[in-house]
Design an enzyme around this catalytic site. Structure first.
Site, PDB file in Angstrom:
ATOM      1  N   ASP A 103      -3.535   4.372  -2.384  1.00  0.00           N
ATOM      2  CA  ASP A 103      -4.725   4.672  -1.578  1.00  0.00           C
ATOM      3  C   ASP A 103      -5.385   5.991  -2.013  1.00  0.00           C
ATOM      4  OD1 ASP A 103      -6.186   3.961   1.008  1.00  0.00           O
ATOM      5  OD2 ASP A 103      -5.557   6.018   1.452  1.00  0.00           O
ATOM      6  N   ASP A 134       0.849  -1.177   0.000  1.00  0.00           N
ATOM      7  CA  ASP A 134       0.000   0.000   0.000  1.00  0.00           C
ATOM      8  C   ASP A 134       0.893   1.238   0.000  1.00  0.00           C
ATOM      9  OD1 ASP A 134      -2.643   1.330   0.452  1.00  0.00           O
ATOM     10  OD2 ASP A 134      -3.156  -0.651   1.250  1.00  0.00           O
ATOM     11  N   HIS A 136     -11.101  -4.506   3.036  1.00  0.00           N
ATOM     12  CA  HIS A 136     -11.077  -4.197   4.467  1.00  0.00           C
ATOM     13  C   HIS A 136     -11.971  -3.010   4.830  1.00  0.00           C
ATOM     14  CE1 HIS A 136      -8.512  -1.374   2.509  1.00  0.00           C
ATOM     15  NE2 HIS A 136      -8.375  -0.670   3.621  1.00  0.00           N
ATOM     16  N   ASP A 137     -12.599  -2.380   3.841  1.00  0.00           N
ATOM     17  CA  ASP A 137     -13.427  -1.203   4.105  1.00  0.00           C
ATOM     18  C   ASP A 137     -14.921  -1.485   4.088  1.00  0.00           C
ATOM     19  OD1 ASP A 137     -11.310   0.592   4.350  1.00  0.00           O
ATOM     20  OD2 ASP A 137     -11.293   1.068   2.214  1.00  0.00           O
ATOM     21  N   GLU A 143      -6.616   3.019  -6.012  1.00  0.00           N
ATOM     22  CA  GLU A 143      -7.963   3.050  -5.447  1.00  0.00           C
ATOM     23  C   GLU A 143      -8.604   4.364  -5.897  1.00  0.00           C
ATOM     24  OE1 GLU A 143     -10.373   2.846  -1.217  1.00  0.00           O
ATOM     25  OE2 GLU A 143      -8.635   4.114  -1.444  1.00  0.00           O
TER      26      GLU A 143
HETATM   27  O1  TEU Z   1     -10.141   4.270   1.535  1.00  0.00           O
HETATM   28  C1  TEU Z   1     -10.618   5.409   0.850  1.00  0.00           C
HETATM   29  C2  TEU Z   1     -12.077   5.493   0.811  1.00  0.00           C
HETATM   30  O2  TEU Z   1     -12.587   6.372   0.139  1.00  0.00           O
HETATM   31  C3  TEU Z   1     -12.872   4.481   1.604  1.00  0.00           C
HETATM   32  O3  TEU Z   1     -12.277   4.300   2.822  1.00  0.00           O
HETATM   33  C4  TEU Z   1     -14.251   4.915   1.892  1.00  0.00           C
HETATM   34  O4  TEU Z   1     -14.223   6.149   2.529  1.00  0.00           O
HETATM   35  C5  TEU Z   1     -14.892   3.915   2.820  1.00  0.00           C
HETATM   36  O5  TEU Z   1     -14.833   2.646   2.211  1.00  0.00           O
HETATM   37  C6  TEU Z   1     -16.335   4.231   3.078  1.00  0.00           C
HETATM   38  O6  TEU Z   1     -16.842   3.203   3.873  1.00  0.00           O
HETATM   39  C7  TEU Z   1      -8.801   4.168   1.787  1.00  0.00           C
HETATM   40  C8  TEU Z   1      -8.508   2.931   2.630  1.00  0.00           C
HETATM   41  O7  TEU Z   1      -8.898   1.789   1.925  1.00  0.00           O
HETATM   42  C9  TEU Z   1      -9.183   3.070   3.956  1.00  0.00           C
HETATM   43  O8  TEU Z   1      -8.981   1.923   4.770  1.00  0.00           O
HETATM   44  C10 TEU Z   1      -8.618   4.280   4.650  1.00  0.00           C
HETATM   45  O9  TEU Z   1      -9.293   4.490   5.864  1.00  0.00           O
HETATM   46  C11 TEU Z   1      -8.748   5.525   3.785  1.00  0.00           C
HETATM   47  O10 TEU Z   1      -8.285   5.307   2.452  1.00  0.00           O
HETATM   48  C12 TEU Z   1      -7.885   6.632   4.338  1.00  0.00           C
HETATM   49  O11 TEU Z   1      -6.537   6.338   4.109  1.00  0.00           O
END
Ligand code: TEU
Length: 512
Positions: A206, A104, A323-324, A261
């Site tokens: 990211d 990442d 993971h989100d 992403e």
């Molecule tokens: O995620 C960016 C993002 O836009 C998502 O986290 C979105 O806001 C979320 O899925 C809504 O539920 C990335 C990473 O994957 C995430 O884990 C981080 O928290 C985020 O960036 C900040 O770095």
């Protein structure tokens, strides 16, 4: 053995990537948090499964306000996860097993404890003031109406000592970098070089669509709720930055890759981030991840990909879980659906990303409100990986003194739904994933071939994948009732006759 080109294409087109959330994969030192050495010890499992690459979520030095997505030193391993030597050992072992390693890279923001930000906020005249996004204003009125992710507050925090606001699209502990400053570009390029020189095969970038900002930082229209900045941060300057990053990455040998992403919920918008094959090599396209389990919805999502990406020669990606978001086994509601979804994921045209544990059919862990640690409430999909049926599931036992229990509770049914148990059962979802991965490896049609839809009943999605003489027919039954195989005359051996509902079959035009 690592081959750069497979079927005369860069390796990442035919690859299957496996996402590891390091906190939750395997602990080696008994602190209840997974680490790099734990990952190294479990690489044999991933070789057995047959994945081509792993992507490691952040393991860098971090105060962990966002569990590592708040980076305080991009070029060092957080002691919680081990050391740089552990990382080197992991990469060496992965490469021995023929598995590539993506890491990442978090370019949009840093931790507020990063030395760059500490210096930036120290005074208005700091040489690093302009490394972040500062704006004048009144302490009671943020510079615009953007709302931060994971909170209902503004994307702005007031810095009392220096009397200005700083921008943070995510937590206040994650100030946004100012990519309009060439020094920031140089510094972040040095980070990429540091890891490329250490032998990584690529990066998952990211929230990369957000790095270039409209200098006017305009208000979001009132009608936008949620994260309005997401669509507002689709600015032309990001594309210029990405072209520079692409040149850097392509200057290294071995077909290194950057998958971005791009959190924009329009495939047309995502497609632009491939540029003219001079920006991202790959971009996540999340609309399918948010699609319901319905043939029509999926057909629509696939059509968008075909229409937006194919004309550019852009190679698609497919993601069901990460993971989100809640795991797709939980979203779709049954293991049968999760099995059919696995066939879909691994037979569409593009690079699939498996999220650790989906090969076990894991559901989200149920975590009571008081046990949730993540500011975004995403803990349920981050529960630890159960490796066997023992009480500690293959993690170092927690004895309450020197050793700690895992940082989050186990996912449901870990006693039976674990790697060791499912490996023993030839009919398990784990062995289904393994067979699908093996089939992709053997079949140019499934890995890099063309995709064409076939007529099918409403609950069924049928398509052909073809490359040269290799042709496969894939039928996914989204419905709950059995459906006839819509075998279109031709050469297909329609010996399955019926596709169970929900379920899927993959047919070959030759005995296999
Ligand atoms: O995620 C960016 C993002 O836009 C998502 O986290 C979105 O806001 C979320 O899925 C809504 O539920 C990335 C990473 O994957 C995430 O884990 C981080 O928290 C985020 O960036 C900040 O770095």
């Amino acid at each position: 053995m690592l081959h750069d080109r497979v079927h005369d294409q860069p390796w990442w087109k035919s690859a299957v990537v496996y996402q590891i959330y390091p906190r939750s994969f395997q602990d080696s030192d008994g602190d209840g948090v997974g680490d790099l050495e734990g990952i190294r010890r479990r690489l044999d499992h991933l070789a057995w499964l047959g994945v081509d690459a792993v992507w490691l979520s952040p393991f860098f030095r971090s105060p962990m306000a966002d569990f590592g997505y708040d980076v305080a030193d991009h070029c060092d391993v957080d002691p919680l996860f081990g050391t740089l030597a552990d990382f080197d050992n992991l990469v060496a072992r992965a490469h021995d097993l023929g598995i590539r390693v993506l890491i990442d890279w978090v370019p949009n923001h840093t931790s507020d404890r990063h030395p760059w930000f500490v210096e930036s906020r120290s005074s208005r005249s700091s040489s690093r003031r302009d490394w972040y996004v500062w704006r004048d204003g009144r302490p009671d009125r943020p510079p615009n109406n953007w709302q931060a992710a994971f909170s209902d507050g503004p994307t702005w925090s007031w810095d009392e000592p220096t009397g200005q606001w700083y921008l943070h699209l995510f937590l206040r502990e994650q100030p946004d970098l100012n990519w309009a400053n060439p020094k920031v570009v140089e510094a972040m390029q040095r980070v990429l070089r540091f890891w490329l020189d250490r032998g990584v095969d690529g990066f998952r970038a990211d929230a990369v669509h957000a790095i270039g900002k409209d200098p006017a930082l305009p208000d979001a229209p009132e009608k936008w709720t949620g994260m309005p900045w997401s669509a507002l941060n689709d600015h032309q300057s990001t594309h210029d930055i990405l072209r520079g990053l692409r040149r850097l990455i392509d200057s290294y040998p071995g077909d290194r890759v950057m998958v971005g992403e791009v959190f924009l919920l329009s495939t047309a918008a995502v497609a632009r981030y491939y540029g003219r094959d001079d920006e991202l090599h790959l971009a996540f396209n999340f609309p399918p991840l948010f699609a319901p389990w319905e043939a029509g919805a999926w057909r629509h999502r696939i059509d968008r990909v075909v229409e937006e990406l194919d004309p550019r020669g852009a190679w698609p990606t497919w993601v069901l879980s990460n993971h989100d978001n809640p795991r797709h086994r939980t979203r779709y509601g049954s293991e049968d659906r999760a099995r059919a979804a696995a066939v879909l994921l691994l037979t569409l045209r593009g690079t699939p990303f498996i999220y650790m544990g989906e090969e076990l059919g894991l559901e989200n862990a149920e975590i009571p409100a008081e046990g949730r640690l993540d500011p975004g409430g995403r803990d349920g999909s981050r529960a630890p990986m159960p490796w066997d049926g023992s009480p500690d599931h293959g993690w170092p036992p927690g004895d309450g003194r020197r050793r700690a229990a895992p940082w989050l509770p186990w996912p449901p049914q870990a006693g039976v739904r674990n790697v060791a148990a499912l490996q023993r059962d030839p009919a398990s979802i784990l062995n289904l994933y393994r067979r699908l991965l093996a089939a992709r490896r053997r079949s140019p049609a499934l890995s890099i071939g063309s995709w064409s839809p076939l007529a099918s009943p409403p609950d069924v999605l049928a398509y052909e994948r073809a490359a040269g003489d290799d042709r496969r027919l894939v039928i996914i039954n989204f419905g709950d009732r059995d459906a006839p195989v819509p075998a279109p005359g031709g050469p297909w051996r329609a010996d399955a006759g019926i596709v169970p509902g929900p379920g899927a079959v993959v047919l070959s035009d030759a005995p296999c």
